[in-house]
Design a protein around this motif. Structure first.
Motif, PDB file in Angstrom:
ATOM      1  N   TRP A 270      46.134  84.188  23.198  1.00 43.36           N
ATOM      2  CA  TRP A 270      46.403  82.891  22.562  1.00 43.36           C
ATOM      3  C   TRP A 270      46.576  81.870  23.681  1.00 43.36           C
ATOM      4  CZ3 TRP A 270      49.630  82.609  17.518  1.00 43.36           C
ATOM      5  CH2 TRP A 270      49.709  81.298  17.058  1.00 43.36           C
ATOM      6  N   LEU A 286      49.202  77.132  12.831  1.00 41.77           N
ATOM      7  CA  LEU A 286      49.844  78.231  13.552  1.00 41.77           C
ATOM      8  C   LEU A 286      50.714  77.700  14.684  1.00 41.77           C
ATOM      9  CD1 LEU A 286      46.639  80.380  14.240  1.00 41.77           C
ATOM     10  CD2 LEU A 286      48.086  80.533  12.224  1.00 41.77           C
ATOM     11  N   VAL A 294      54.865  84.816  15.338  1.00 42.52           N
ATOM     12  CA  VAL A 294      53.861  83.838  14.939  1.00 42.52           C
ATOM     13  C   VAL A 294      54.267  83.252  13.609  1.00 42.52           C
ATOM     14  CG1 VAL A 294      51.433  83.457  14.366  1.00 42.52           C
ATOM     15  CG2 VAL A 294      52.039  85.140  16.123  1.00 42.52           C
ATOM     16  N   ILE A 296      52.711  81.158  10.527  1.00 44.01           N
ATOM     17  CA  ILE A 296      51.459  80.727   9.902  1.00 44.01           C
ATOM     18  C   ILE A 296      51.834  79.986   8.628  1.00 44.01           C
ATOM     19  CG2 ILE A 296      49.173  81.424   9.122  1.00 44.01           C
ATOM     20  CD1 ILE A 296      50.896  84.255  10.464  1.00 44.01           C
ATOM     21  N   PHE A 324      45.060  84.339   9.772  1.00 48.55           N
ATOM     22  CA  PHE A 324      45.461  84.551  11.165  1.00 48.55           C
ATOM     23  C   PHE A 324      44.609  85.630  11.830  1.00 48.55           C
ATOM     24  CE2 PHE A 324      47.905  87.045  14.234  1.00 48.55           C
ATOM     25  CZ  PHE A 324      48.100  86.085  15.205  1.00 48.55           C
TER      26      PHE A 324
END
Length: 407
Positions: A270, A286, A294, A296, A324
């Motif tokens: 990422w 995100l 994470v 979302i 995701f």
């Protein structure tokens, strides 16, 4: 109002939250702030910093409203592009709005350094990608507009995106130095700072009545206590529950959903842990957290009925996780927290300050939209100027009395 449902993440990050007692006597203050979420806390902070005697009340235990459901993505852009807003309001007004938002974002970072509780403010770049090939022209137009104003943005093509991310998108707007934070710790930090400056904070104190007065505003709390609060100025900052005080034709409520994963051991694929969102509507966005989770969010739906909203939580959780994994197939993220909550937005795309004949001495903060934290920072500063200095040159941009088109 049933503001949200599900398994909330942010309360788990605060081990010993401050406790604020109910109001137990009649009081008088310079400014009464109704609502102790991000809107009310920022307003109280600015006013207490300027030496005013501030009282903040909230109908719930503080921190149990929409703050605990806020995903706290801090960006300049919102659901409506700046090009769209400029076409509606005129380029001069939207250029000033962008400047105020950027100023507010920087000020949020400065405020966080002064708070007694760490709000976990972190600067993040952001990637706004074209979901479909036909969205490329709109990305180009937005880039042209923002770069003309001197903002730190870049126009990325498919090759540039693929070089640093594990997914392919036809184009993107890459923006520098936006941010994320912990919204619950931010609110607690603001309120503790207000207390240290002489302010008073009251939880479980619902406002249920008022009396018109020529000089002051007089509000009453719910029975059986029913205490009186007299103030020269009142800020109504009840978020989605502002409509319990006054309806607003430019505001509408929708349902939005979010998932927070278990901590992820490796986020190296990422790039810079950027904030990520897209041109599709409704969109998915995100971010990450300091403990490597994470978040979302998205999948907004046009429902204002709590039962209908809640019936879609599990399905929305699964769809968000699916979105995701399409972007990051190598990250083995698993959901741990999920929720559905109400989100207020405006029809014309800008936040509002409400001034109503039925509420003399009062201002209503309506930082509605998907960029609410930045909007709150803008509006709270403007209202502090109005209350302490008598006016603000930027108030007219956000007043609820603005015409449908200001070009």
């Amino acid at each position: 109002m049933d503001l949200q449902s599900g398994k909330l993440f942010w309360p788990t990050t605060v081990s010993n939250p401050p406790v604020y007692p109910p109001l137990a006597e009649d009081i008088q203050c310079d400014v009464l702030v109704i609502g102790a979420g991000i809107s009310g806390s920022l307003c109280a902070y600015h006013l207490a910093e300027r030496g005013l005697k501030v009282a903040v009340v909230d109908k719930r235990r503080i921190g149990e409203g929409s703050t605990s459901a806020n995903t706290a993505v801090i960006q300049l852009s919102g659901e409506k592009s700046f090009v769209t807003l400029a076409n509606h309001f005129g380029e001069q007004i939207i250029s000033r709005h962008i400047h105020l938002c950027w100023q507010a974002l920087n000020e949020l970072e400065d405020i966080c350094t002064k708070l007694p509780i760490n709000a976990q403010f972190v600067r993040r770049d952001s990637l706004y990608y074209a979901s479909f090939t036909e969205d490329i022209p709109s990305i180009h137009k937005e880039y042209d507009f923002l770069s003309r104003l001197g903002l730190q943005v870049e126009l990325w093509n498919e090759e540039q995106i693929r070089a640093v991310y594990p997914f392919r998108k036809p184009a993107a707007l890459y923006s520098y130095n936006e941010a994320e934070l912990n919204p619950l710790q931010f609110v607690y930090g603001l309120l503790e700072k207000v207390k240290s400056l002489g302010g008073s904070i009251y939880g479980e104190t619902e406002i249920t009545g008022r009396r018109k007065d020529i000089k002051d505003a007089v509000f009453y709390t719910a029975a059986p206590r029913r205490h009186q609060i007299k103030a020269e100025h009142v800020i109504i900052a009840a978020g989605n529950e502002n409509r319990d005080f006054q309806s607003e034709k430019n505001a509408v409520m929708v349902s939005s959903y979010a998932v927070i994963t278990k901590p992820v051991p490796d986020l190296s694929s990422w790039y810079k842990r950027t904030l990520i969102w897209e041109t599709a509507r409704p969109y998915v966005y995100l971010r990450t957290t300091p403990d490597h989770r994470v978040i979302i969010g998205g999948m907004d739906k046009d429902t204002t009925i709590p039962e209908a909203r809640d019936s879609k939580i599990m399905r929305s959780r699964d769809k968000l996780m699916e979105a995701f994994h399409k972007l990051f197939p190598d990250i083995p993220a698993e959901p741990e927290y999920w929720l559905g909550g109400f989100l207020s937005v405006t029809h014309d795309g800008l936040p509002m300050v409400g001034q109503y004949e039925a509420y003399p001495h009062c201002h209503m903060v309506m930082a509605y939209g998907d960029n609410a934290i930045v909007y709150n920072a803008v509006l709270s500063r403007i209202l502090a100027d109005v209350i302490t200095e008598g006016s603000s040159p930027d108030l007219s941009i956000y007043l609820n009395t603005r015409p449908l088109s200001q070009k």
